[in-house]
Design a protein around this motif. Structure first.
Motif, PDB file in Angstrom:
ATOM      1  N   VAL A 251      58.954  48.677  39.312  1.00 43.50           N
ATOM      2  CA  VAL A 251      57.874  48.283  38.402  1.00 43.50           C
ATOM      3  C   VAL A 251      56.743  47.589  39.156  1.00 43.50           C
ATOM      4  CG1 VAL A 251      59.502  48.007  36.501  1.00 43.50           C
ATOM      5  CG2 VAL A 251      58.832  46.006  37.833  1.00 43.50           C
ATOM      6  N   SER A 252      56.891  47.428  40.463  1.00 48.17           N
ATOM      7  CA  SER A 252      55.910  46.699  41.263  1.00 48.17           C
ATOM      8  C   SER A 252      54.504  47.253  41.048  1.00 48.17           C
ATOM      9  CB  SER A 252      56.283  46.790  42.744  1.00 48.17           C
ATOM     10  OG  SER A 252      57.555  46.213  42.968  1.00 48.17           O
ATOM     11  N   SER A 253      53.562  46.357  40.750  1.00 48.36           N
ATOM     12  CA  SER A 253      52.211  46.771  40.360  1.00 48.36           C
ATOM     13  C   SER A 253      51.175  45.810  40.921  1.00 48.36           C
ATOM     14  CB  SER A 253      52.078  46.815  38.835  1.00 48.36           C
ATOM     15  OG  SER A 253      53.041  47.659  38.252  1.00 48.36           O
ATOM     16  N   LEU A 254      49.997  46.334  41.222  1.00 46.64           N
ATOM     17  CA  LEU A 254      48.896  45.543  41.763  1.00 46.64           C
ATOM     18  C   LEU A 254      47.602  45.899  41.058  1.00 46.64           C
ATOM     19  CD1 LEU A 254      47.557  43.717  43.984  1.00 46.64           C
ATOM     20  CD2 LEU A 254      47.391  45.801  45.388  1.00 46.64           C
ATOM     21  N   TRP A 255      46.807  44.858  40.750  1.00 45.77           N
ATOM     22  CA  TRP A 255      45.433  45.061  40.303  1.00 45.77           C
ATOM     23  C   TRP A 255      44.528  44.418  41.335  1.00 45.77           C
ATOM     24  CZ3 TRP A 255      42.406  41.802  36.246  1.00 45.77           C
ATOM     25  CH2 TRP A 255      41.118  42.354  36.064  1.00 45.77           C
ATOM     26  N   ASP A 256      43.682  45.216  41.950  1.00 49.46           N
ATOM     27  CA  ASP A 256      42.701  44.744  42.919  1.00 49.46           C
ATOM     28  C   ASP A 256      41.332  45.229  42.468  1.00 49.46           C
ATOM     29  OD1 ASP A 256      41.182  43.954  45.050  1.00 49.46           O
ATOM     30  OD2 ASP A 256      42.060  45.357  46.489  1.00 49.46           O
ATOM     31  N   PRO A 257      40.591  44.415  41.727  1.00 47.33           N
ATOM     32  CA  PRO A 257      39.306  44.869  41.186  1.00 47.33           C
ATOM     33  C   PRO A 257      38.315  45.315  42.261  1.00 47.33           C
ATOM     34  CG  PRO A 257      40.016  42.852  40.090  1.00 47.33           C
ATOM     35  CD  PRO A 257      40.947  43.057  41.240  1.00 47.33           C
ATOM     36  N   ALA A 258      38.384  44.714  43.444  1.00 47.07           N
ATOM     37  CA  ALA A 258      37.411  45.045  44.491  1.00 47.07           C
ATOM     38  C   ALA A 258      37.541  46.476  44.967  1.00 47.07           C
ATOM     39  CB  ALA A 258      37.577  44.079  45.669  1.00 47.07           C
ATOM     40  N   ASN A 260      39.103  48.825  42.889  1.00 44.51           N
ATOM     41  CA  ASN A 260      39.360  49.604  41.672  1.00 44.51           C
ATOM     42  C   ASN A 260      40.801  50.110  41.591  1.00 44.51           C
ATOM     43  OD1 ASN A 260      36.665  49.390  40.686  1.00 44.51           O
ATOM     44  ND2 ASN A 260      36.051  51.024  42.081  1.00 44.51           N
ATOM     45  N   ARG A 261      41.708  49.432  42.239  1.00 47.02           N
ATOM     46  CA  ARG A 261      43.122  49.799  42.098  1.00 47.02           C
ATOM     47  C   ARG A 261      43.714  49.075  40.899  1.00 47.02           C
ATOM     48  NH1 ARG A 261      48.174  49.563  46.486  1.00 47.02           N
ATOM     49  NH2 ARG A 261      49.825  49.678  44.905  1.00 47.02           N
ATOM     50  N   LEU A 262      44.297  49.833  39.998  1.00 50.35           N
ATOM     51  CA  LEU A 262      44.950  49.268  38.829  1.00 50.35           C
ATOM     52  C   LEU A 262      46.225  50.071  38.559  1.00 50.35           C
ATOM     53  CD1 LEU A 262      45.036  47.291  36.451  1.00 50.35           C
ATOM     54  CD2 LEU A 262      43.549  48.859  35.178  1.00 50.35           C
TER      55      LEU A 262
END
Length: 280
Positions: A251-258, A260-262
């Motif tokens: 379930v490992s998840s990352l949001w990196d707005p810089a 655009n990874r969601l």
């Protein structure tokens, strides 16, 4: 048209490569009946040409032929909080749902923060904004969470730490501003968890956190399946974190707005790293 069909076929195969592989043992006690798909949303977001360029706190690296993303939270530049859901609305259940509630310009990055039960709530110690929502869990049981020693990532202000659950219980007297428990520990006082093999058969997309001697928190998520031994060695040998904690797998998840990874998938509690210069 033939050329277009070939291009589309190549893109489809590339997308498939991002799916977790192997037969990981993680989360067997935590509601595995719910399928998750955490392939990152790589589509760019439209933005004005004169929009300021934000430097990502995350970078892509390779360790022992495994692609990883390494994100750094610096006390001089960032704040860390935990988030589960909005009051009266239940857990967010995904990074995408959380992203809809905040100004992305204030966010350096966010990541899932530990294991949860069928109610999507933490199964271990959890503190949010100084309020303890779940007590320390020192019970024995099945699955990765109970692979002792497990541990706690916690902090107040710009002081952040990772400790085994037993050491946290015996030495931490003041309630931190944030805290989350998961397991197993990856690195304990500079040594790998005693139950890890060098490169064992359990493979999954995994994420974890460690704190280096300079006080920076290092968050890592694998972009392909990785063994516990490999993952722990990256924290010990490359990041030099004396203690590091496994947060979850698959379930490992990352949001990196810089960038655009969601990543999309079902998660419970999350760690949110905000930019000080924006938040203050």
């Amino acid at each position: 048209m033939k050329r277009l069909a070939i291009v589309l076929s190549v893109l489809a195969l590339a997308a498939c490569d991002r799916q977790p592989e192997g037969q990981p043992i993680v989360r067997t006690q935590l509601g595995d009946a719910v399928p998750t798909e955490n392939a990152p949303d790589a589509s760019p977001t439209d933005a004005p040409e004169d929009a300021p360029q934000v430097v990502s706190a995350c970078s892509d690296v390779t360790f022992e032929n495994i692609p990883l993303t390494h994100c750094v939270a610096d006390p001089a530049q960032h704040r860390i909080v935990t988030r589960l859901g909005e009051a009266g609305s239940g857990p967010f259940r995904s990074l995408a749902a959380f992203a809809d509630t905040v100004d992305k310009n204030t966010i350096a990055f966010a990541m899932n923060a530990g294991m949860y039960g069928d109610d999507i709530k933490p199964i271990g110690y959890y503190v949010e904004d100084g309020e303890r929502l779940k007590e320390l869990n020192r019970a024995d049981g099945p699955g990765n969470f109970h692979m002792k020693p497990n541990g706690v990532f916690y902090g107040t202000g710009g002081s952040w730490s990772v400790l085994s659950a037993d050491r946290f219980f015996s030495s931490v007297r003041d309630r931190p501003n944030f805290g989350t428990q998961s397991g197993p520990m990856l690195v304990i006082d500079g040594k790998l968890h005693p139950d890890f093999q060098d490169d064992g058969p359990s493979r999954a997309v995994r994420n974890g956190v460690g704190v280096s001697a300079d006080g920076k928190a290092h968050f890592v998520i694998s972009n392909a399946s990785i063994s516990f031994g490999q993952f722990a060695r990256y924290f010990r040998d490359e990041l030099k974190t004396p203690n590091a904690l496994f947060l979850d797998g698959n379930v490992s998840s990352l949001w990196d707005p810089a960038t655009n990874r969601l990543d999309r998938g079902l998660i419970g509690p999350m760690i949110v790293v905000t930019r000080r210069e924006v938040a203050e």
